[in-house]
Design a protein around this motif. Structure first.
Motif, PDB file in Angstrom:
ATOM      1  N   SER A 137      35.453 -39.036 -38.453  1.00  0.00           N
ATOM      2  CA  SER A 137      36.746 -39.568 -38.859  1.00  0.00           C
ATOM      3  C   SER A 137      36.642 -40.529 -40.043  1.00  0.00           C
ATOM      4  O   SER A 137      37.489 -40.538 -40.936  1.00  0.00           O
ATOM      5  N   VAL A 138      35.568 -41.312 -40.089  1.00  0.00           N
ATOM      6  CA  VAL A 138      35.453 -42.304 -41.156  1.00  0.00           C
ATOM      7  C   VAL A 138      35.247 -41.611 -42.514  1.00  0.00           C
ATOM      8  O   VAL A 138      35.685 -42.113 -43.561  1.00  0.00           O
ATOM      9  N   VAL A 139      34.635 -40.433 -42.485  1.00  0.00           N
ATOM     10  CA  VAL A 139      34.446 -39.686 -43.726  1.00  0.00           C
ATOM     11  C   VAL A 139      35.795 -39.147 -44.221  1.00  0.00           C
ATOM     12  O   VAL A 139      36.095 -39.178 -45.419  1.00  0.00           O
ATOM     13  N   TYR A 140      36.617 -38.683 -43.281  1.00  0.00           N
ATOM     14  CA  TYR A 140      37.972 -38.297 -43.666  1.00  0.00           C
ATOM     15  C   TYR A 140      38.722 -39.470 -44.275  1.00  0.00           C
ATOM     16  O   TYR A 140      39.481 -39.316 -45.230  1.00  0.00           O
ATOM     17  N   LEU A 142      37.438 -42.049 -45.875  1.00  0.00           N
ATOM     18  CA  LEU A 142      36.886 -42.294 -47.210  1.00  0.00           C
ATOM     19  C   LEU A 142      37.466 -41.302 -48.217  1.00  0.00           C
ATOM     20  O   LEU A 142      37.943 -41.671 -49.296  1.00  0.00           O
ATOM     21  N   TRP A 143      37.449 -40.057 -47.819  1.00  0.00           N
ATOM     22  CA  TRP A 143      37.956 -38.982 -48.678  1.00  0.00           C
ATOM     23  C   TRP A 143      39.466 -39.153 -48.900  1.00  0.00           C
ATOM     24  O   TRP A 143      39.966 -39.026 -50.018  1.00  0.00           O
ATOM     25  N   LEU A 145      41.145 -41.886 -48.794  1.00  0.00           N
ATOM     26  CA  LEU A 145      41.405 -43.085 -49.586  1.00  0.00           C
ATOM     27  C   LEU A 145      41.126 -42.858 -51.071  1.00  0.00           C
ATOM     28  O   LEU A 145      41.878 -43.304 -51.929  1.00  0.00           O
ATOM     29  N   PHE A 146      40.053 -42.136 -51.375  1.00  0.00           N
ATOM     30  CA  PHE A 146      39.650 -42.016 -52.778  1.00  0.00           C
ATOM     31  C   PHE A 146      39.994 -40.681 -53.422  1.00  0.00           C
ATOM     32  O   PHE A 146      39.896 -40.537 -54.637  1.00  0.00           O
ATOM     33  N   VAL A 147      40.383 -39.696 -52.627  1.00  0.00           N
ATOM     34  CA  VAL A 147      40.713 -38.398 -53.204  1.00  0.00           C
ATOM     35  C   VAL A 147      42.180 -38.035 -52.958  1.00  0.00           C
ATOM     36  O   VAL A 147      42.933 -37.765 -53.890  1.00  0.00           O
ATOM     37  N   MET A 256      42.420 -46.268 -42.575  1.00  0.00           N
ATOM     38  CA  MET A 256      42.014 -46.378 -43.975  1.00  0.00           C
ATOM     39  C   MET A 256      43.076 -45.908 -44.953  1.00  0.00           C
ATOM     40  O   MET A 256      43.101 -46.336 -46.098  1.00  0.00           O
TER      41      MET A 256
END
Lengths: 330, 289
Positions: A137-140, A142-143, A145-147, A256
């Motif tokens: 979930s944290v990778v989602y 990150l993605w 937030l920045f993509v 996030m």
């Protein structure tokens, strides 16, 4: 009782029914059975402990604020006033948004993989969709937030505001982070859940239904609609509710990308807050007892809702699967 | 004649509708895997850029200075997952064994099956709240133990359900063969069923670890985070997901880069575990009749 069940459940030796043989031949078996059962029941105990513990901690806040807790939007730790309406709203709206986006897509994937695609392609694409569920979930987050968020802010949201701005839902400045972004990221996260369960439901529909439709001269799509979709409505409902359950409780990715603002904004593009993201943001820092208790109440509500929703979904899916198991499997 | 025309027109409409819907289904498949591709490309690309040997050997750099790594977070995640497995794996396997060997038609087993499903769907942050109250509060500080406890609870349902499903694949006649030789049931279960499906058990454990390794929310409350090496199991400990989160929401460019590198390592780890389990399940050693 124990020994009896031990025997009943043994699918292996149905003959062992005479009184004489009911006594265990091996004493170790009985001990083994009870050890396993005790450890297994520990799992149930944990579940019950979670519910009871949350309820106990939330009791002071429930006493203090009563039912008004879920209708007040005033969340002010400094003044010790707590109302969770904004977070309930955030959770409900972001989840519904996620379902609205994910439902047609996941159903489409499931039908494509089960009914249209050649077997090789189906297993490859099915594998990729399952991998979506494996990404943390944290990778989602990150993605997202920045993509996703920058793209929504610069491309999608201005466009929507320009052409659909007359609808209050699409008014206001494009923040990028906010309810809509959370909905999009959640939709991606629940797509594997909904499509995997739908695929199982479709697989349980007897082949003869499809053949019957084809024999009447139905086109491919008509075969799918008449032979597959028609008889799996309940199961699909179950799959969607299960997806809803996942969306409600999802924490990190939402935290996030939702912008963490504690009031209700009409615009979908504005920042918001969900129950889960509130807990992630505030629980570790809360020191006041009433604050902790209010947060626990939010947690208890979340637990209760996810419990009810998942029970309902399990019931629906399980009923469909057990009913259709009698038909010819595919 | 008129009817014929109508039928022809109708036919055209049906065919068109068929084509549109089939195209939609195809499109849905593409839309569904597009995010996976995007996530993967970004994580690999940005993660690789920020990747260096230091990433695995250094502590996080202070604000403003470049370089640094997540060595403490990577070991932290290993410690947390190991602690979680210590509790979660035995309990999960016992649950799976009970359900597959004694759970055919008893009320307790079906309640348990339901309970395991519900536990699997409890939001992870809620498990974090529970671990906070049970472990963090009495110890008065976040700790690796509390984090491991929370992750163990999250791991149990995955291990139990996977091992149940795969243990059930062991053919009944193998159990019968053992029992026919007069071997006690518990020995049959442990030395024949369990040992014969080691692959199944390992699959369950791997999936459980994959789930636990990526969890963030409960760790925020229980293990907190740390920019240093951990000094003991009763102290706060860094973990990869929490570090990624902290760095991602920070305003510093350097930290955000590190977050991508962290995500790269985490995704790689989780993917390897997931793909590994598929290879094990596909192996013909697990009988399928």
């Amino acid at each position: 009782m124990g020994a009896q069940e031990l025997e009943q459940s043994s699918l292996l030796i149905p003959e062992v029914k005479s009184r004489k043989k009911r006594r265990d031949v091996h004493a170790g078996d009985r001990r083994f059975f009870w050890t396993l059962r005790a450890v297994a029941l520990l799992i149930l105990a944990v579940l019950i402990a979670i519910a009871v513990q949350l309820f106990l901690v939330s009791l002071p806040a429930i006493r203090h604020f009563g039912v008004g807790f879920v209708f007040s939007t005033d969340w002010n730790p400094v003044r010790n006033r707590f109302g969770a309406a904004a977070f309930v709203y955030g959770t409900v709206v972001s989840s519904v948004l996620a379902i609205a986006i994910a439902f047609p897509i996941s159903l489409g994937v499931a039908l494509f993989l089960n009914e249209l695609a050649p077997r090789r392609l189906a297993s490859a694409v099915g594998f990729l969709v399952e991998m979506l569920a494996a990404i943390p979930s944290v990778v989602y987050g990150l993605w997202g937030l920045f993509v996703v968020a920058p793209w929504l802010r610069t491309v999608f949201e201005p466009m929507m505001i320009r052409y659909f701005g007359f609808i209050p839902l699409f008014q206001g400045p494009p923040y990028g982070v906010g309810m809509f972004t959370a909905g999009v990221v959640l939709a991606i996260m629940i797509t594997p859940t909904i499509s995997a369960i739908s695929r199982e439901i479709f697989r349980a529909v007897p082949l003869s239904h499809r053949e019957a439709a084809l024999a009447l001269g139905a086109t491919r799509w008509e075969t799918i609609r008449l032979g597959v979709l028609n008889s799996s409505r309940l199961g699909i409902l179950g799959a969607v509710i299960l997806g809803l359950g996942r969306a409600l409780g999802e924490t990190m990715a939402v935290t996030m990308v939702i912008g963490n603002r504690k009031d209700i904004a009409l615009s979908l593009f504005a920042p918001a807050q969900t129950m889960a993201s509130l807990l992630a943001n505030e629980y570790a820092e809360a020191s006041d007892d009433l604050h902790l208790s209010a947060l626990a109440t939010v947690g208890f509500l979340l637990f209760l809702v996810s419990f009810l929703i998942n029970s309902l979904a399990r019931f629906l899916v399980w009923r469909v699967e057990s009913r259709q198991k009698e038909g010819a499997p595919r | 004649m008129n009817i014929r025309n109508q039928l022809a027109a109708n036919d055209g409409r049906r065919r068109l509708k068929n084509q549109i819907m089939c195209a939609f289904l195809f499109l849905a498949a593409i839309v569904a895997i597009a995010p996976l591709v995007s996530v993967f490309v970004y994580v690999v690309q940005r993660g690789y850029q920020a990747m260096s040997w230091d990433f695995f050997t250094q502590l996080p750099a202070a604000v403003g200075s470049s370089g640094g790594g997540m060595a403490n977070a990577i070991t932290g995640t290993m410690v947390l997952v190991a602690l979680a497995s210590l509790i979660g794996v035995p309990v999960g396997i016992c649950g799976g064994l009970y359900l597959s060997e004694f759970g055919a038609n008893s009320k307790i087993a079906s309640t348990l099956r339901f309970g395991v499903d519900i536990l699997a769907s409890v939001p992870s942050i809620i498990v974090g709240l529970f671990a906070y109250a049970v472990v963090v509060m009495p110890m008065k500080r976040p700790s690796a133990l509390a984090g491991g406890f929370a992750l163990a609870i999250l791991m149990i349902p995955t291990v139990a359900r996977t091992s149940e499903a795969l243990l059930k694949l062991v053919p009944v006649h193998i159990r019968e063969a053992g029992l026919a030789l007069g071997i006690p049931r518990w020995k049959v279960i442990i030395f024949i069923v369990l040992r014969g499906s080691m692959g199944a058990i390992i699959t369950g454990i791997m999936l459980g670890i994959a789930r636990a390794a990526g969890e963030t929310a409960p760790l925020l409350l229980t293990a907190a985070g740390s920019q240093h090496w951990s000094h003991g199991l009763d102290q706060p400990i860094a973990s990869l997901p929490v570090q990624i989160y902290t760095f991602a929401i920070s305003p510093y460019d350097e930290w955000q880069k590190q977050a991508w590198a962290g995500a790269f390592v985490l995704v790689l780890f989780v993917f390897v575990l997931n793909i590994g389990t598929r290879l094990i399940i596909k192996r013909p050693t697990i009988a399928k009749d």
